[in-house]
Enzyme design. Structure first.
Site, PDB file in Angstrom:
ATOM      1  N   CYS A  64      -4.025 -23.595 -17.781  1.00 53.88           N
ATOM      2  CA  CYS A  64      -5.294 -22.992 -18.217  1.00 53.88           C
ATOM      3  C   CYS A  64      -6.313 -24.088 -18.495  1.00 53.88           C
ATOM      4  CB  CYS A  64      -5.064 -22.153 -19.473  1.00 53.88           C
ATOM      5  SG  CYS A  64      -6.588 -21.426 -20.156  1.00 53.88           S
ATOM      6  N   CYS A  70      -8.819 -24.684 -26.883  1.00 57.73           N
ATOM      7  CA  CYS A  70      -8.492 -23.373 -27.448  1.00 57.73           C
ATOM      8  C   CYS A  70      -7.217 -23.489 -28.284  1.00 57.73           C
ATOM      9  CB  CYS A  70      -8.294 -22.365 -26.323  1.00 57.73           C
ATOM     10  SG  CYS A  70      -7.548 -20.809 -26.836  1.00 57.73           S
ATOM     11  N   CYS A  73      -2.747 -21.535 -27.372  1.00 57.08           N
ATOM     12  CA  CYS A  73      -1.483 -22.055 -26.824  1.00 57.08           C
ATOM     13  C   CYS A  73      -1.277 -23.492 -27.291  1.00 57.08           C
ATOM     14  CB  CYS A  73      -1.494 -22.018 -25.293  1.00 57.08           C
ATOM     15  SG  CYS A  73      -1.484 -20.363 -24.595  1.00 57.08           S
ATOM     16  N   CYS A 146      -7.483 -16.612 -19.373  1.00 56.43           N
ATOM     17  CA  CYS A 146      -6.367 -16.709 -20.310  1.00 56.43           C
ATOM     18  C   CYS A 146      -5.098 -16.226 -19.617  1.00 56.43           C
ATOM     19  CB  CYS A 146      -6.610 -15.889 -21.576  1.00 56.43           C
ATOM     20  SG  CYS A 146      -5.280 -16.046 -22.785  1.00 56.43           S
ATOM     21  N   GLN A 246       3.489  -4.209 -30.834  1.00 55.34           N
ATOM     22  CA  GLN A 246       4.132  -5.394 -30.293  1.00 55.34           C
ATOM     23  C   GLN A 246       3.210  -6.007 -29.238  1.00 55.34           C
ATOM     24  OE1 GLN A 246       6.816  -6.862 -31.311  1.00 55.34           O
ATOM     25  NE2 GLN A 246       7.816  -5.307 -32.588  1.00 55.34           N
ATOM     26  N   PHE A 273      10.647  -0.395 -41.449  1.00 54.88           N
ATOM     27  CA  PHE A 273       9.443  -1.056 -40.936  1.00 54.88           C
ATOM     28  C   PHE A 273       9.215  -0.578 -39.500  1.00 54.88           C
ATOM     29  CE2 PHE A 273      11.595  -3.917 -43.906  1.00 54.88           C
ATOM     30  CZ  PHE A 273      10.598  -4.165 -44.845  1.00 54.88           C
ATOM     31  N   ASP A 341      12.651  -4.274 -38.793  1.00 53.19           N
ATOM     32  CA  ASP A 341      11.722  -5.146 -38.056  1.00 53.19           C
ATOM     33  C   ASP A 341      10.505  -5.410 -38.944  1.00 53.19           C
ATOM     34  OD1 ASP A 341      10.244  -6.552 -36.213  1.00 53.19           O
ATOM     35  OD2 ASP A 341       9.668  -4.799 -35.033  1.00 53.19           O
ATOM     36  N   CYS A 367       9.874 -11.885 -36.005  1.00 55.08           N
ATOM     37  CA  CYS A 367       9.039 -12.858 -35.304  1.00 55.08           C
ATOM     38  C   CYS A 367       9.007 -14.175 -36.065  1.00 55.08           C
ATOM     39  CB  CYS A 367       7.625 -12.310 -35.111  1.00 55.08           C
ATOM     40  SG  CYS A 367       6.773 -11.955 -36.662  1.00 55.08           S
TER      41      CYS A 367
END
Length: 409
Positions: A64, A70, A73, A146, A246, A273, A341, A367
């Site tokens: 990218c 940016c 990432c 992106c 998600q 959750f 979750d 996560c």
């Protein structure tokens, strides 16, 4: 005070920064790799990469044009083999820190692109600048491409900028776009402009021209051409504005498949959750579900979808703050399996109750490997054994990784 220094990068940090040891203290240099000799402008524990003097063999060309400015990432410069090893180590190190010797499965890569993005918006000479901030900075990078976002989101940014520019003050705003099955769901937050009838009419006409499913300004739904919905299992669920989803549909489907397989032939399952039911509905194809979440709007969306979806086992969904009021061992014991979750903070209080329960199977989704490992320690100390730990690459090129851990009694 900062100064330019030559540094040898010795390892990668948890956020993907290269780490050098300088006089016994770490210096974090973004966009570098272990083994590299670099020139960096150092200020305290942070270094800004000036030049790579000796590159690593694992260095590759970013995909990218915005990479390096940016802040979205952090590791596009890393080879695939090194990237996979690093993501796995993020999970392994979190579990080791809790004294857990777990066999971490290979990184699962479902593919797909993110269907939601939260952009920063600022006024600019040509209208609006829409993009992401540089890492650890207030400088906005207006993006024109992106590789991790759904193309339909990125391609719509110029038109949305033109439509919404009159609403954005010098203070800026936040623009959240979700790609749904019925079109883009657009939410603008932080505007101070009052929506007069003329402004509302112009926005509605513009949204219709752009074929948006819905346009919401702050808490005001300006227009809803088609109810924005996502499909979870057999159910089509209409999204309330700004509700959690998600990030990647393909990753969500892979997680649902693995969760359903882990639960197996359980007849009663508690989904904690649960959000709008991303896992509730796939599970409800085979088991009776008790679903809980603290988000009232998400639960209402789940209930509405369950009422119009045929072929499901009974689904009971209730609003409950599981941080303050986790299910008790007695409540948990009514179920053959539990799925949880939670947000990044994890589910420590609920894990403590689970550890005292008789539930045979627990599937934890997270996560955040650090809080998952903490909660896993609680479950293990309560008598559970880890059956599997699987990292899933939902957040490509970032320091985030989704994990599914299965526990059995």
């Amino acid at each position: 005070m900062s100064d330019e220094r030559e540094l040898r990068i010795v390892r990668l940090g948890a956020q993907g920064d290269g780490v050098a040891d300088r006089e016994g203290h770490p210096v974090f240099v973004p966009f570098t790799l272990p083994g590299e000799h670099v020139l960096a402008d150092v200020s305290g524990e942070r270094g800004r990469l000036v030049r790579i003097l000796e590159p690593s063999a694992e260095r590759v060309e970013p995909i990218c044009r915005h990479f390096g400015t940016c802040g979205g990432c952090s590791v596009q410069h890393m080879s695939l083999a090194a990237y996979r090893a690093w993501k796995g180590e993020l999970v392994s190190s979190a579990f080791r820190a809790r004294g857990i010797d777990a066999d971490i499965a290979d990184l699962v890569e479902p593919g797909g692109r993110r269907r939601r993005a939260a952009f920063s918006v600022e006024r600019a000479e040509a209208g609006l600048a829409i993009g992401f901030h540089e890492a650890q900075s207030h400088v906005l990078v207006a993006i024109t491409e992106c590789p991790v976002l759904e193309p339909k989101i990125v391609s719509m940014l110029p038109q949305l900028g033109a439509l919404l520019a009159p609403l954005v003050s010098k203070r800026g705003a936040r623009l959240t776009i979700t790609a749904t099955n019925s079109g883009l769901d657009v939410l603008l937050d932080g505007t101070e402009r009052r929506l007069t009838p003329d402004v509302r009419s112009r926005l509605a006409a513009g949204a219709s021209d752009l074929k948006l499913a819905r346009l919401t300004v702050s808490n005001d739904v300006v227009v809803e051409t088609l109810p924005p919905f996502l499909s979870f299992g057999a159910a089509d669920v209409v999204l309330p504005p700004d509700v959690f989803v998600q990030a990647v549909a393909e990753a969500e489907a892979e997680m649902a498949r693995r969760i359903t397989a882990a639960v197996g032939k359980a007849k009663t399952v508690a989904d904690l959750f649960c959000g709008m039911g991303a896992f509730t509905f796939p599970l409800a194809a085979r088991a009776r579900i008790s679903a809980f979440d603290g988000d009232k709007d998400a639960i209402e969306a789940l209930v509405a979808a369950s009422k119009k979806t045929s072929g499901l086992k009974p689904v009971a969904a209730r609003v409950r703050d599981l941080f303050r009021e986790p299910l008790s061992p007695l409540e948990l014991n009514e179920h053959d399996a539990v799925v949880f979750d939670p947000p990044r903070a994890g589910a420590e209080a609920q894990a403590q109750r689970l550890a005292k329960s008789k539930v045979k199977t627990v599937v934890a989704v997270s996560c955040n490997p650090a809080t998952l490992a903490r909660d896993a320690r609680v479950l293990i100390d309560g008598g559970y054994k880890i059956e599997s730990v699987t990292p899933i690459d939902q957040f490509v090129y970032s320091a985030h990784v989704e994990v599914i851990a299965v526990f059995r009694r």
